[in-house]
Design a protein around this motif. Structure first.
Motif, PDB file in Angstrom:
ATOM      1  N   LEU A 317       0.824  -1.208   0.000  1.00 32.07           N
ATOM      2  CA  LEU A 317       0.000   0.000   0.000  1.00 32.07           C
ATOM      3  C   LEU A 317       0.858   1.257   0.000  1.00 32.07           C
ATOM      4  O   LEU A 317       0.521   2.249  -0.665  1.00 32.07           O
ATOM      5  CB  LEU A 317      -0.923  -0.011   1.226  1.00 32.07           C
ATOM      6  N   ARG A 318       1.962   1.221   0.746  1.00 33.05           N
ATOM      7  CA  ARG A 318       2.847   2.377   0.759  1.00 33.05           C
ATOM      8  C   ARG A 318       3.454   2.631  -0.624  1.00 33.05           C
ATOM      9  O   ARG A 318       3.504   3.773  -1.101  1.00 33.05           O
ATOM     10  CB  ARG A 318       3.956   2.172   1.787  1.00 33.05           C
ATOM     11  N   ASP A 319       3.898   1.560  -1.276  1.00 32.36           N
ATOM     12  CA  ASP A 319       4.469   1.714  -2.625  1.00 32.36           C
ATOM     13  C   ASP A 319       3.430   2.225  -3.619  1.00 32.36           C
ATOM     14  O   ASP A 319       3.726   3.083  -4.458  1.00 32.36           O
ATOM     15  CB  ASP A 319       5.047   0.376  -3.103  1.00 32.36           C
ATOM     16  N   CYS A 320       2.212   1.697  -3.530  1.00 35.04           N
ATOM     17  CA  CYS A 320       1.152   2.152  -4.437  1.00 35.04           C
ATOM     18  C   CYS A 320       0.819   3.617  -4.201  1.00 35.04           C
ATOM     19  O   CYS A 320       0.563   4.374  -5.148  1.00 35.04           O
ATOM     20  CB  CYS A 320      -0.091   1.288  -4.269  1.00 35.04           C
ATOM     21  N   ALA A 321       0.814   4.029  -2.927  1.00 38.62           N
ATOM     22  CA  ALA A 321       0.543   5.437  -2.619  1.00 38.62           C
ATOM     23  C   ALA A 321       1.636   6.337  -3.197  1.00 38.62           C
ATOM     24  O   ALA A 321       1.347   7.431  -3.718  1.00 38.62           O
ATOM     25  CB  ALA A 321       0.428   5.631  -1.110  1.00 38.62           C
ATOM     26  N   ARG A 354     -10.306   8.283  -3.336  1.00 38.85           N
ATOM     27  CA  ARG A 354     -11.168   7.091  -3.289  1.00 38.85           C
ATOM     28  C   ARG A 354     -10.420   5.859  -3.783  1.00 38.85           C
ATOM     29  O   ARG A 354     -10.632   4.753  -3.285  1.00 38.85           O
ATOM     30  CB  ARG A 354     -12.411   7.307  -4.152  1.00 38.85           C
ATOM     31  N   PHE A 355      -9.558   6.043  -4.743  1.00 40.26           N
ATOM     32  CA  PHE A 355      -8.783   4.933  -5.280  1.00 40.26           C
ATOM     33  C   PHE A 355      -7.872   4.333  -4.212  1.00 40.26           C
ATOM     34  O   PHE A 355      -7.809   3.099  -4.023  1.00 40.26           O
ATOM     35  CB  PHE A 355      -7.959   5.425  -6.477  1.00 40.26           C
ATOM     36  N   VAL A 356      -7.182   5.192  -3.478  1.00 45.92           N
ATOM     37  CA  VAL A 356      -6.288   4.715  -2.411  1.00 45.92           C
ATOM     38  C   VAL A 356      -7.091   4.030  -1.312  1.00 45.92           C
ATOM     39  O   VAL A 356      -6.697   2.968  -0.792  1.00 45.92           O
ATOM     40  CB  VAL A 356      -5.468   5.884  -1.836  1.00 45.92           C
ATOM     41  N   LYS A 357      -8.224   4.614  -0.932  1.00 43.05           N
ATOM     42  CA  LYS A 357      -9.048   3.996   0.108  1.00 43.05           C
ATOM     43  C   LYS A 357      -9.569   2.637  -0.331  1.00 43.05           C
ATOM     44  O   LYS A 357      -9.661   1.700   0.487  1.00 43.05           O
ATOM     45  CB  LYS A 357     -10.222   4.914   0.462  1.00 43.05           C
ATOM     46  N   SER A 358      -9.886   2.503  -1.592  1.00 33.61           N
ATOM     47  CA  SER A 358     -10.353   1.208  -2.093  1.00 33.61           C
ATOM     48  C   SER A 358      -9.234   0.172  -2.045  1.00 33.61           C
ATOM     49  O   SER A 358      -9.474  -0.996  -1.740  1.00 33.61           O
ATOM     50  CB  SER A 358     -10.875   1.361  -3.521  1.00 33.61           C
ATOM     51  N   ILE A 362      -9.372  -3.359  -0.022  1.00 28.93           N
ATOM     52  CA  ILE A 362      -9.051  -4.665  -0.601  1.00 28.93           C
ATOM     53  C   ILE A 362      -8.027  -5.388   0.269  1.00 28.93           C
ATOM     54  O   ILE A 362      -8.172  -6.584   0.559  1.00 28.93           O
ATOM     55  CB  ILE A 362      -8.535  -4.488  -2.040  1.00 28.93           C
ATOM     56  N   SER A 363      -6.996  -4.681   0.702  1.00 28.40           N
ATOM     57  CA  SER A 363      -5.970  -5.298   1.553  1.00 28.40           C
ATOM     58  C   SER A 363      -6.549  -5.721   2.894  1.00 28.40           C
ATOM     59  O   SER A 363      -6.228  -6.799   3.410  1.00 28.40           O
ATOM     60  CB  SER A 363      -4.812  -4.321   1.760  1.00 28.40           C
ATOM     61  N   LYS A 364      -7.411  -4.877   3.460  1.00 21.92           N
ATOM     62  CA  LYS A 364      -8.010  -5.209   4.751  1.00 21.92           C
ATOM     63  C   LYS A 364      -8.905  -6.432   4.651  1.00 21.92           C
ATOM     64  O   LYS A 364      -8.868  -7.321   5.522  1.00 21.92           O
ATOM     65  CB  LYS A 364      -8.803  -4.009   5.262  1.00 21.92           C
ATOM     66  N   ASP A 365      -9.697  -6.502   3.586  1.00 22.61           N
ATOM     67  CA  ASP A 365     -10.559  -7.670   3.401  1.00 22.61           C
ATOM     68  C   ASP A 365      -9.736  -8.941   3.208  1.00 22.61           C
ATOM     69  O   ASP A 365     -10.084 -10.002   3.746  1.00 22.61           O
ATOM     70  CB  ASP A 365     -11.477  -7.456   2.197  1.00 22.61           C
ATOM     71  N   ALA A 366      -8.662  -8.846   2.447  1.00 20.19           N
ATOM     72  CA  ALA A 366      -7.798 -10.011   2.257  1.00 20.19           C
ATOM     73  C   ALA A 366      -7.174 -10.435   3.574  1.00 20.19           C
ATOM     74  O   ALA A 366      -7.066 -11.635   3.877  1.00 20.19           O
ATOM     75  CB  ALA A 366      -6.710  -9.695   1.230  1.00 20.19           C
TER      76      ALA A 366
END
Length: 556
Positions: A317-321, A354-358, A362-366
């Motif tokens: 998530l950090r890299d994607c951000a 919204r994209f980052v929150k989504s 996804i990571s939280k659900d996984a």
């Protein structure tokens, strides 16, 4: 005697009687005063004892809470140390691993008295309950109830936030499409500029997809290296020590070192498929057989699922951000050179958030799926051993008559001796199969959701830079106008909802986020740093000696 002497004597006796009666009345008055004072002193004594008792209980509970939290923090540090040792080149044993101190200190621990709570509520009137609590908050039950309500409320808020995030992302996408008229679409970009922007968008989307694919591959590698690799070794260790465990069950119950089981206990365990609990202790043959295996597996298991996998999702998530921030800088410049409107810039910024929150959702659900299913997989160890031992349990339960106990122990030894080389490996294979299925399921779900999310974000960005100059049909223009009008109504409704002061909040949420006054006061009292109760040896001896009768009344 003369009449005068008799009269004088009668007068003297009458006066003496009157004086004695007066003294008696004075004594009665003093007795009543002393009795009242004694009653007041007894009430004061009861009040002092109650305050002392309550202070001791609260002090012991505070010490217990801090001790459990400290143990939890030490466990986290232990897991972090094991995780750091995996990197042989960078591991420095002189440095303490970093742990999340806030998480360690915020572990919710409650010491409660259900009997004290019920007594203050007016129950248990006919029972003798050793409880001197003066208010409900001191019993710990209201704080526990508050925590339980807050857990449900937090989950409700998280679900609602995810829904609102997805809804807002969808509405923004619809607004982008509905405002893309023929003139606006033709005036955004020249073809060459559009191609450059499209390549930037495609690069971001592909980078994010690749990053999550790398994360899934990394997770698979961690599980392979730290769990699957150790399973055969741990299974062989359990097989080697299985006979030692069986021999310990069959030892004499009076053995001073390792007492065995009585005949009745042994048979009761076998009748219940290896698990039995009596007033003295709980027995679990499957757990005893698996202990050598679990001692080797648990350390790696906890390290992987409690620390390593969460760290990989966090890094992804950090890299994607970071990638998205770089992309946003480039895209802002593109919008600026084309003199995009403020509404367009605002919608782009909103969609990025919204994209980052989504991605976080996804990571939280996984993570939730992994946490739930890894626990189910861990329970399969004992289930598989129970199935493998069922025939031995049944044979031992059916034995009776002279020499039954000796035959039971012989059958148990024979069964374990014949199956110890296979039953632990079969249990490990079953667990491995379940974990592999879980990882495949999680990877597939992540890829599908990330692909769908990235496709939507890509299309939104394309709507910002669309150079499509085709003619719109009359039906399409009419549909766009209708959708735009509906979106304006939705915006108005949401605006009135967020600015209204008369919002009827769910009672569960209200109760969860507005704690009772007694609970808040008790929490403030428990957290005072100037508490007179410490953890010295003398005070600990006081707790052990004075609070012994309360052991059955409290549970940590």
């Amino acid at each position: 005697m003369t009449v005068a002497a008799i009269t004088t004597k009668i007068v003297e006796l009458s006066q003496a009687r009157s004086a004695a009666r007066s003294k008696k009345d004075e004594a009665k008055g003093r007795k009543e005063n002393y009795t009242n004072e004694l009653e007041e002193l007894k009430m004061l004594e009861e009040e002092i004892l109650a305050r002392e008792w309550s202070a001791c209980v609260l002090g012991r509970n505070k010490y217990t809470t801090s001790s459990i939290q400290a143990g939890f923090a030490f466990g986290l540090q232990d897991l972090a140390r094991d995780d750091a040792q995996e990197d042989d080149e960078n591991f420095d044993p002189s440095e303490e691993p970093e742990t999340d101190a806030y998480v360690a200190s915020s572990l919710p621990v409650f010491c409660v008295s259900s009997q004290g709570y019920q007594k203050l509520q007016g129950h248990l009137e006919g029972e003798q309950v050793a409880s001197r609590f003066s208010n409900l908050a001191d019993t710990g039950v209201p704080a526990l109830q508050q925590h339980a309500r807050k857990i449900g409320a937090d989950q409700m808020l998280a679900d609602e936030e995810a829904f609102m995030n997805d809804a807002r992302r969808l509405l923004t996408s619809l607004r982008l499409w509905s405002t893309c008229t023929e003139e606006a679409a033709a005036s955004y970009f020249r073809d060459a500029d559009a191609e450059d922007a499209v390549s930037v968008i495609d690069e971001l989307v592909q980078d994010i997809k690749n990053r999550f694919q790398t994360t899934c591959t990394s997770i698979q590698g961690v599980v392979d290296n730290r769990i699957f690799r150790i399973l055969p070794i741990a299974s062989n260790t359990a097989g080697d020590r299985a006979m030692i465990t069986v021999e310990r069950w069959g030892k004499s119950p009076k053995d001073p070192v390792e007492p065995g089981l009585y005949y009745g206990t042994f048979k009761a365990v076998c009748r219940r498929d290896g698990t039995y609990t009596n007033p003295r202790r709980a027995y679990n043959f499957g757990e005893d057989l698996l202990k050598p295996l679990m001692q080797k597996v648990d350390v790696h298991w906890n390290s992987v699922f409690d620390t390593a996998l969460k760290g990989r999702f966090t890094n992804a998530l950090r890299d994607c951000a970071e990638k998205l921030e770089n992309f946003k800088g480039s895209f802002r410049n593109i919008l600026k050179t084309r003199c995009a409107s403020e509404d367009t810039k605002t919608m782009f910024e909103d969609q990025s958030v919204r994209f980052v929150k989504s991605l976080h959702r996804i990571s939280k659900d996984a993570g939730k799926v992994i946490d739930m299913e890894q626990k189910e997989a861990n329970r399969l160890f004992e289930e598989c051993i129970e199935v493998a031992m069922k025939s031995a349990y049944r044979a031992c339960a059916e034995e009776c008559g002279t020499g039954a106990y000796a035959r039971m122990k012989a059958e148990m030894r024979q069964h374990v001796q014949g199956n110890r080389d296979t039953m632990f490996l079969q249990a490990a294979d079953r667990v491995r199969t379940e974990l592999e299925a879980m990882l495949t399921k999680v990877e597939t779900t992540i890829q599908e959701e990330v692909d769908e999310l990235c496709s939507g974000f890509r299309q939104d960005c394309l709507n910002f830079i669309s150079s499509n100059s085709r003619e719109f049909t009359e039906l399409e223009e009419s549909c766009q106008k209708d959708i735009l009008a509906a979106l304006d109504e939705v915006d108005t409704d949401f605006c009135s909802l967020t600015t209204s002061k008369d919002i009827n909040l769910d009672p569960t949420l209200q109760q969860a986020f507005q704690p009772d006054e007694e609970v808040a006061m008790a929490a403030q009292e428990m957290n005072r740093p100037e508490t007179p109760l410490g953890t010295s040896e003398e005070q600990m001896m006081f707790f052990e000696e004075e609070m012994e009768p309360l052991e059955d009344d409290f549970s940590d």
